[in-house]
Scaffold this active site. Structure first.
Site, PDB file in Angstrom:
ATOM      1  CG  HIS A  27      21.111 -13.697  10.277  1.00 42.32           C
ATOM      2  ND1 HIS A  27      20.845 -13.953  11.237  1.00 42.32           N
ATOM      3  CD2 HIS A  27      21.593 -12.122  10.064  1.00 42.32           C
ATOM      4  CE1 HIS A  27      20.862 -13.025  11.766  1.00 42.32           C
ATOM      5  NE2 HIS A  27      21.064 -11.681  12.023  1.00 42.32           N
ATOM      6  CG  HIS A 260      23.414  -8.973   6.708  1.00 45.36           C
ATOM      7  ND1 HIS A 260      24.171  -9.622   6.768  1.00 45.36           N
ATOM      8  CD2 HIS A 260      22.752  -9.388   8.147  1.00 45.36           C
ATOM      9  CE1 HIS A 260      24.984 -10.389   8.616  1.00 45.36           C
ATOM     10  NE2 HIS A 260      24.523  -9.581   9.489  1.00 45.36           N
TER      11      HIS A 260
END
Length: 657
Positions: A27, A260
């Protein structure tokens, strides 16, 4: 030429990109956006010593948004912890020291296992509570316990209802040495935050009695530094620092949900590093001046603080030797030397609910065990979690051992985890057994983190009565027993309850759930401490040669003994086994297990007024409940579902036919 601060942040961000790209998993979004926050915190404020990661008085840091783990690992490497560049290159790989989410006791420098959103915030609240409690419970305690707790969260953490439970509690308790960074990048996995969230976060924290500070530009190191300095001055409130960041800063896709949870890839990674950060180097490159910068800041500050603390502690030890020895001995959560081995004398023929017995045991052990702190989710009078004559833990009485957690079961469980992660303090929490469902993720986290949390779950069956099926547990024990590294103890009488408490307090790596009755249970003639310590034992032997073995827990042990007497009148000889703990019994030698169980599974019957799920391991036949209860007086509910000794007798007769 970049200045050392800009170069350091660029290095951190580049390491995050390289780790995630190499793993092809991770991430990058928050890691890249929050890098300036952690850079500023670690180089200018956080006090810890990488040479002694477990130093008792270090500042704690919790990455609540655990998916940004690459950022934490980059920081730990640069700060001199035992995390090599090769470890960073093994990010998210099997058995590496850099797993996908931070894991306590696996990677040195990680203060909490985190990732399930919101739990890290609550754990940090528990750490701040522990710091305040310990400091207040020692003479001149602020000399040996005096630090800050920091936590970094994102939008997702604050959407979880758990976060507000913990935020509310922290504000009410005025835990002023708790500082939370909110990475406000306004993006979640599915898209912009506006898809699902539009509340005024600042107003929410203010309403919860927090200080609120704001940094408009997440790359403004001076503003971040100033906010942290301001937060540390607070005397009566925890502080939230809202930092407006750009998710995936530097990526061509920055500011969108596309960064993300997906690697940037080679091309976008190079674009970010070269075009935006001005960092044109091979992967995993760390400039020498950056290494020196962390040595001169974080490492030097931590080493100096630790050396000064050691001198202060030695002086403290000279003045308060007994307290200093106690302080040191409790850092590993081991209470074994304080727990009396002998049980008290119990009144033959007496009848006591195990929740009342638990309250008596708690008060008895409290007198012997220092730093035992806990309470319940607003049911202290029902679960018997209150210490007689004890003081409530409040902003005015940090020495108090009774914690009023409020109706916040999930946060209560997570905050207990934080207390145990902090060390130097032992804890217990309580509520009705059916509401263990509200706490399950926190209990699982305790088991995963090897924390010896103690859970007091009362009102353990349909004998709850009038409150009905919403409050009558059925499947909860099966749920608890399914959790790895978890002990579930269901005592049959007052003597067994004391023994179960002793086992819970002696544990240092495994959480324990005590399952307690609302109704009175008779003191069994042959219940004993040694048997409980083995998880199961013969509580009522067969007359001559057993035809069947009845395996019971809790309130049903007495019922099984009653059925045993009736069966003997019918020339049927049975053995009754009390089995307070499946898990402990399963750990015993095969010889002992064979000795207790005696007969093959086809000749065993489990007796428990709860779901039969899982009992197949111990018996072929079951007397249990695989349906929800009913609302009526306890006796009527029990009779409705035919949970009687006569029904058990009939079941045994049918088995033998």
């Amino acid at each position: 030429m970049k200045d050392i601060q800009e170069l350091s942040v660029a290095t951190i961000r580049s390491l995050c990109i390289d780790m995630i790209n190499k793993a092809n998993s991770g991430h990058p979004g928050m890691a890249l956006g929050s890098a300036p926050i952690l850079y500023t915190l670690f180089t200018k404020h956080l006090v810890a010593d990488p040479k002694d990661p477990e130093w008792a008085n270090r500042d704690r840091f919790v990455l609540s948004a655990g998916h940004a783990s690459s950022l934490l690992y980059a920081m730990l490497h640069l700060c001199g912890y035992e995390l090599s560049l090769d470890d960073l290159k093994k990010f998210r790989q099997l058995d590496s020291l850099t797993p996908g989410h931070p894991e306590y006791h696996w990677t040195k420098g990680v203060d909490a296992t985190s990732g399930p959103l919101g739990q890290g915030i609550a754990q940090a609240v528990g750490m701040a509570l522990a710091e305040a409690s310990i400091a207040a419970n020692y003479t001149d305690g602020s000399k040996i316990m005096n630090h800050y707790t920091y936590v970094l969260c994102g939008d997702g953490c604050l959407q979880e209802g758990l976060s507000q439970e913990a935020i509310s509690f922290a504000g009410h308790q005025k835990l002023n040495k708790l500082i939370l960074f909110y990475d406000a990048n306004q993006v979640t996995l599915d898209g912009g935050l506006d898809l699902s969230f539009s509340e005024n976060v600042k107003a929410r924290f203010i309403a919860s009695e927090w200080n609120v500070l704001e940094v408009e530009d997440g790359n403004d190191l001076k503003a971040i530094d100033k906010a942290i300095s301001e937060a540390k001055k607070s005397k009566d409130k925890p502080t939230m620092i809202m930092v407006h960041t750009v998710i995936g800063f530097g990526s061509a896709k920055q500011g969108t949900s596309k960064v993300h949870g997906s690697p940037l890839g080679v091309d976008d990674g190079k674009h970010a590093k070269v075009e935006v950060y001005g960092f044109d180097h091979e992967d995993f490159y760390i400039p020498e001046e950056v290494k020196g910068h962390f040595e001169e800041t974080f490492m030097a500050r931590g080493q100096k603080a630790h050396e000064e603390y050691d001198k202060v502690f030695e002086q403290y030890k000279e003045k308060h030797e007994a307290e200093a020895v106690r302080f040191e001995s409790l850092q590993n959560l081991d209470l074994s030397k304080y727990i009396p081995e002998e049980l008290p004398d119990f009144v033959a023929g007496s009848s006591t609910s195990t929740r009342v017995a638990s309250g008596r045991a708690l008060n008895a052990y409290m007198l012997a065990c220092p730093m035992l702190v806990g309470g319940s989710a607003d049911v202290a009078g029902s679960v018997m979690t209150k210490l007689d004559g004890g003081v409530n833990f409040t902003p005015e009485h940090r020495e108090g051992h009774n914690v009023n957690w409020g109706i916040r079961e999930f946060a209560m469980g997570c905050m207990q985890n934080g207390m145990l992660l902090h060390g130097g303090i032992r804890s217990y929490v309580g509520c009705f057994a059916v509401f263990s469902d509200y706490m399950k993720p926190a209990i699982r986290m305790a088991a995963l983190s090897h924390l010896p949390g103690i859970y007091l779950f009362s009102h353990d069956s349909i004998a709850v009565g009038e409150d009905g099926p919403t409050h009558q547990p059925i499947e909860q024990l099966a749920m608890l027993r399914s959790i790895p590294n978890m002990r579930v103890l269901r005592p049959a009488d007052e003597r067994e309850t004391y023994s179960c408490w002793k086992l819970a307090l002696k544990s240092t790596k495994t959480p324990t759930a005590l399952i307690l009755s609302r109704q009175n249970l008779p003191l069994l003639e042959n219940s004993n401490d040694e048997g409980v310590s083995k998880g199961a034992y013969v509580v009522s032997k067969e007359n001559k040669k057993a035809d069947l073995v009845l395996i019971a827990t809790g309130s049903e042990v007495a019922l099984a003994i009653e059925a045993q007497k009736k069966l003997l009148e019918k020339k049927i000889d049975v053995r009754v086994v009390s089995m307070p703990s499946w898990e402990i019994f399963n750990e015993q030698p095969k010889e002992y297990k064979r000795e207790v169980m005696l007969l093959p599974s086809e000749r065993r019957v489990s007796v428990e007024m709860l779901s039969t799920f899982g009992w197949g391991k111990w018996a072929k036949y079951h007397m249990g409940l695989d349906n929800f209860g009913a609302s009526a007086p306890a006796k009527d509910v029990i009779n409705k579902f035919d949970f009687t000794s006569d029904h058990l007798v009939a079941l045994c007769e049918n088995i033998l036919k």
